[in-house]
Design an enzyme around this catalytic site. Structure first.
Site, PDB file in Angstrom:
ATOM      1  N   ALA A  64       0.729  -1.209  -0.036  1.00  0.00           N
ATOM      2  CA  ALA A  64      -0.114  -0.009   0.104  1.00  0.00           C
ATOM      3  C   ALA A  64       0.979   1.297   0.270  1.00  0.00           C
ATOM      4  O   ALA A  64       2.121   1.147   0.480  1.00  0.00           O
ATOM      5  CB  ALA A  64      -0.887  -0.016   1.130  1.00  0.00           C
ATOM      6  N   GLY A 109       0.573  -5.294   0.589  1.00  0.00           N
ATOM      7  CA  GLY A 109      -0.738  -5.366  -0.284  1.00  0.00           C
ATOM      8  C   GLY A 109      -0.168  -6.156  -1.644  1.00  0.00           C
ATOM      9  O   GLY A 109      -1.073  -6.307  -2.276  1.00  0.00           O
ATOM     10  N   GLU A 112      -0.425  -9.646  -1.133  1.00  0.00           N
ATOM     11  CA  GLU A 112      -1.851  -9.803  -0.959  1.00  0.00           C
ATOM     12  C   GLU A 112      -2.570  -9.875  -2.055  1.00  0.00           C
ATOM     13  O   GLU A 112      -3.352 -10.750  -2.425  1.00  0.00           O
ATOM     14  CB  GLU A 112      -2.436  -8.886  -0.048  1.00  0.00           C
ATOM     15  CG  GLU A 112      -1.683  -8.960   1.406  1.00  0.00           C
ATOM     16  CD  GLU A 112      -2.245  -7.865   2.430  1.00  0.00           C
ATOM     17  OE1 GLU A 112      -1.774  -7.022   2.239  1.00  0.00           O
ATOM     18  OE2 GLU A 112      -2.799  -8.071   3.772  1.00  0.00           O
ATOM     19  N   GLU A 132       4.301  -5.433   7.083  1.00  0.00           N
ATOM     20  CA  GLU A 132       3.623  -4.416   8.035  1.00  0.00           C
ATOM     21  C   GLU A 132       3.954  -3.902   9.543  1.00  0.00           C
ATOM     22  O   GLU A 132       3.885  -2.757   9.701  1.00  0.00           O
ATOM     23  CB  GLU A 132       2.268  -4.955   7.818  1.00  0.00           C
ATOM     24  CG  GLU A 132       1.437  -4.728   6.579  1.00  0.00           C
ATOM     25  CD  GLU A 132       1.716  -6.049   5.651  1.00  0.00           C
ATOM     26  OE1 GLU A 132       2.511  -6.740   5.952  1.00  0.00           O
ATOM     27  OE2 GLU A 132       1.116  -5.834   4.621  1.00  0.00           O
TER      28      GLU A 132
HETATM   29  N1  DAK Z   1       4.587   3.352  -0.667  1.00  0.00           N
HETATM   30  C1  DAK Z   1       4.760   4.497  -1.311  1.00  0.00           C
HETATM   31  N2  DAK Z   1       6.014   4.696  -1.863  1.00  0.00           N
HETATM   32  C2  DAK Z   1       6.813   3.557  -1.855  1.00  0.00           C
HETATM   33  C3  DAK Z   1       6.768   2.146  -1.450  1.00  0.00           C
HETATM   34  C4  DAK Z   1       5.262   2.135  -0.873  1.00  0.00           C
HETATM   35  N3  DAK Z   1       4.790   1.099  -0.380  1.00  0.00           N
HETATM   36  N4  DAK Z   1       7.503   1.520  -1.706  1.00  0.00           N
HETATM   37  C5  DAK Z   1       8.455   2.153  -2.421  1.00  0.00           C
HETATM   38  N5  DAK Z   1       8.214   3.357  -2.652  1.00  0.00           N
HETATM   39  C6  DAK Z   1       8.910   4.367  -3.116  1.00  0.00           C
HETATM   40  C7  DAK Z   1      10.077   4.873  -2.166  1.00  0.00           C
HETATM   41  O1  DAK Z   1       9.460   5.931  -1.307  1.00  0.00           O
HETATM   42  C8  DAK Z   1      10.811   5.693  -3.235  1.00  0.00           C
HETATM   43  O2  DAK Z   1      10.410   6.823  -3.622  1.00  0.00           O
HETATM   44  P1  DAK Z   1      11.289   8.201  -3.923  1.00  0.00           P
HETATM   45  O3  DAK Z   1      12.239   8.251  -2.689  1.00  0.00           O
HETATM   46  O4  DAK Z   1      12.085   7.796  -5.207  1.00  0.00           O
HETATM   47  O5  DAK Z   1      10.344   9.300  -3.960  1.00  0.00           O
HETATM   48  C9  DAK Z   1      10.517   4.820  -4.536  1.00  0.00           C
HETATM   49  O6  DAK Z   1       9.383   3.878  -4.403  1.00  0.00           O
HETATM   50  C10 DAK Z   1      11.751   3.692  -4.565  1.00  0.00           C
HETATM   51  O7  DAK Z   1      12.137   2.841  -3.698  1.00  0.00           O
HETATM   52  P2  DAK Z   1      13.357   2.810  -2.919  1.00  0.00           P
HETATM   53  O8  DAK Z   1      14.190   3.925  -3.057  1.00  0.00           O
HETATM   54  O9  DAK Z   1      13.174   2.354  -1.465  1.00  0.00           O
HETATM   55  O10 DAK Z   1      13.820   1.602  -3.625  1.00  0.00           O
HETATM   56  P3  DAK Z   1      14.843   0.241  -3.039  1.00  0.00           P
HETATM   57  O11 DAK Z   1      15.066  -0.533  -4.349  1.00  0.00           O
HETATM   58  O12 DAK Z   1      15.807   0.970  -2.507  1.00  0.00           O
HETATM   59  O13 DAK Z   1      14.063  -0.582  -2.263  1.00  0.00           O
HETATM   60  C11 DAK Z   1      11.920  -1.676  -1.632  1.00  0.00           C
HETATM   61  C12 DAK Z   1      12.862  -1.296  -2.718  1.00  0.00           C
HETATM   62  C13 DAK Z   1      10.591  -2.362  -2.328  1.00  0.00           C
HETATM   63  C14 DAK Z   1      12.503  -2.908  -0.889  1.00  0.00           C
HETATM   64  C15 DAK Z   1      11.603  -0.633  -0.740  1.00  0.00           C
HETATM   65  O14 DAK Z   1      11.186   0.472  -1.568  1.00  0.00           O
HETATM   66  C16 DAK Z   1      10.533  -0.726   0.402  1.00  0.00           C
HETATM   67  O15 DAK Z   1      11.009  -1.377   1.436  1.00  0.00           O
HETATM   68  N6  DAK Z   1       9.218  -0.300   0.234  1.00  0.00           N
HETATM   69  C17 DAK Z   1       8.282  -0.593   1.324  1.00  0.00           C
HETATM   70  C18 DAK Z   1       7.635  -1.676   1.582  1.00  0.00           C
HETATM   71  C19 DAK Z   1       6.726  -1.721   2.509  1.00  0.00           C
HETATM   72  O16 DAK Z   1       7.063  -1.489   3.510  1.00  0.00           O
HETATM   73  N7  DAK Z   1       5.441  -1.689   1.717  1.00  0.00           N
HETATM   74  C20 DAK Z   1       4.200  -1.497   2.556  1.00  0.00           C
HETATM   75  C21 DAK Z   1       3.625  -2.559   3.104  1.00  0.00           C
HETATM   76  S1  DAK Z   1       2.532  -2.162   4.207  1.00  0.00           S
HETATM   77  C22 DAK Z   1      -4.371  -0.054   5.400  1.00  0.00           C
HETATM   78  C23 DAK Z   1      -4.289  -0.316   4.042  1.00  0.00           C
HETATM   79  C24 DAK Z   1      -3.513  -1.046   3.493  1.00  0.00           C
HETATM   80  C25 DAK Z   1      -2.484  -1.698   4.063  1.00  0.00           C
HETATM   81  C26 DAK Z   1      -2.495  -1.541   5.593  1.00  0.00           C
HETATM   82  C27 DAK Z   1      -3.471  -0.748   6.022  1.00  0.00           C
HETATM   83  N8  DAK Z   1      -5.427   0.859   5.827  1.00  0.00           N
HETATM   84  C28 DAK Z   1      -5.663   1.989   5.073  1.00  0.00           C
HETATM   85  C29 DAK Z   1      -5.504   0.979   7.325  1.00  0.00           C
HETATM   86  C30 DAK Z   1      -1.405  -2.484   3.544  1.00  0.00           C
HETATM   87  C31 DAK Z   1      -0.165  -2.140   3.926  1.00  0.00           C
HETATM   88  C32 DAK Z   1       1.001  -2.447   3.373  1.00  0.00           C
HETATM   89  O17 DAK Z   1       1.047  -2.829   2.261  1.00  0.00           O
END
Ligand code: DAK
Length: 258
Positions: A64, A109, A112, A132
């Site tokens: 997400a 997400g 998922e 998460e």
């Molecule tokens: N959201 C927004 N931007 C994201 C993102 C994300 N999930 N993942 C990556 N980006 C953005 C980064 O901020 C970066 O942006 P800039 O700095 O260039 O502006 C760009 O994408 C490139 O990312 P990285 O520089 O970090 O690239 P790397 O190759 O170094 O790393 C990575 C790639 C995928 C390992 C890393 O970006 C990462 O760890 N991303 C986050 C993974 C994550 O934690 N995902 C979220 C999981 S939680 C809910 C609704 C839904 C959900 C929960 C609650 N409610 C509304 C209550 C679901 C939640 C989730 O999915």
């Protein structure tokens, strides 16, 4: 027409590509709305017999959109999460096969979303995880429910509680994906799979999908009753007559989706 996804139809396959590569294809409200709209198009289009879902660039979907989530209060967050559930439940209810072509990161997400597809094929470069708890939340798009159903409770808890990322081979070993291929083979492998499924009786494919999905959470007796009725309904199709007659006459069946 779409801004955050690409949708095209070619040779009976609907290709849906999430197209926010600069944000690692993170799911925001607009992406979810557009996915729902594209899936609705695919469901209604008689030309589309299978859907391949993938991501542009190096991510499938990195979860997400954290930037958007960070702005939301509880009520808005609830609305976003309900939207995600609506999309994923809808994918499971459509009587056409959905194949996830997992090209890269499938996190939160994104993992998922892949799990809501019927079959997952992963590139060797794909990485899966439910990170998460790093953000102080739990999986919210069905991860606490679909992940244990695919990989078992222990492995689901391991993934969710550690937030550890796993590679494609490990994902395949635990049953999270069905096949791993070289990156350049990903779309061809998904197309080949779609063509194999599309060569079978479409009504039977649709009924098989919904019978598996609808029966999975029932007890065995109720699930068996569901299968009996679902099976009986295939006997009402002309494709059943075609399939059996073609076998007995040693010919290739020509299914009409009737
Ligand atoms: N959201 C927004 N931007 C994201 C993102 C994300 N999930 N993942 C990556 N980006 C953005 C980064 O901020 C970066 O942006 P800039 O700095 O260039 O502006 C760009 O994408 C490139 O990312 P990285 O520089 O970090 O690239 P790397 O190759 O170094 O790393 C990575 C790639 C995928 C390992 C890393 O970006 C990462 O760890 N991303 C986050 C993974 C994550 O934690 N995902 C979220 C999981 S939680 C809910 C609704 C839904 C959900 C929960 C609650 N409610 C509304 C209550 C679901 C939640 C989730 O999915």
């Amino acid at each position: 027409m779409y801004e955050t996804i690409k949708y095209q139809v070619s040779e009976n396959i609907g290709y849906v590509t999430i197209n926010r590569p600069k944000a690692m294809n993170a799911l925001n409200g607009q992406v979810l709305d557009e996915l729902y709209a594209a899936f609705t198009e695919a469901a209604a289009d008689e030309q589309v017999k299978a859907v391949i879902l993938t991501g542009e660039g190096k991510a499938f979907v990195a979860g997400a959109d954290i930037a958007q989530m960070n702005q939301l209060d509880a009520i808005e967050g609830r609305a976003l999460i309900a939207k995600g559930h609506k999309v994923m439940n809808y994918m499971e209810s459509i009587e056409k096969p959905f194949i996830a072509a997992v090209n890269g990161f499938a996190l939160g997400g994104g993992c998922e979303l892949a799990m809501a597809c019927d079959i997952r094929i992963a590139s060797e470069k794909a990485k899966f995880g439910q990170p998460e708890v790093n953000l102080g939340i739990i999986p919210g798009f069905g991860g606490t429910q679909r992940l244990p159903r695919l990989v078992g409770k222990g492995m689901a808890k391991y993934m969710i509680m550690t937030a550890e990322m796993i590679g494609a081979e490990e994902a395949c070993r635990i049953g999270l994906v069905e096949k791993v291929v070289a990156p350049e083979e990903l779309i061809p492998a998904c197309e080949k799979l779609a063509q194999t499924i599309m060569s079978k009786a479409p009504i039977a494919i649709g009924i098989a999908k919904t019978t598996i999905n609808n029966g999975y959470d029932l007890d065995m007796r109720a699930a068996s009753a569901l299968e009996i009725e679902a099976f009986a309904s295939t006997f009402a199709s002309q494709d059943k007559t075609e399939g059996m007659t073609a076998f007995l006459e040693k010919k290739e069946a020509k299914f009409q989706n009737k």
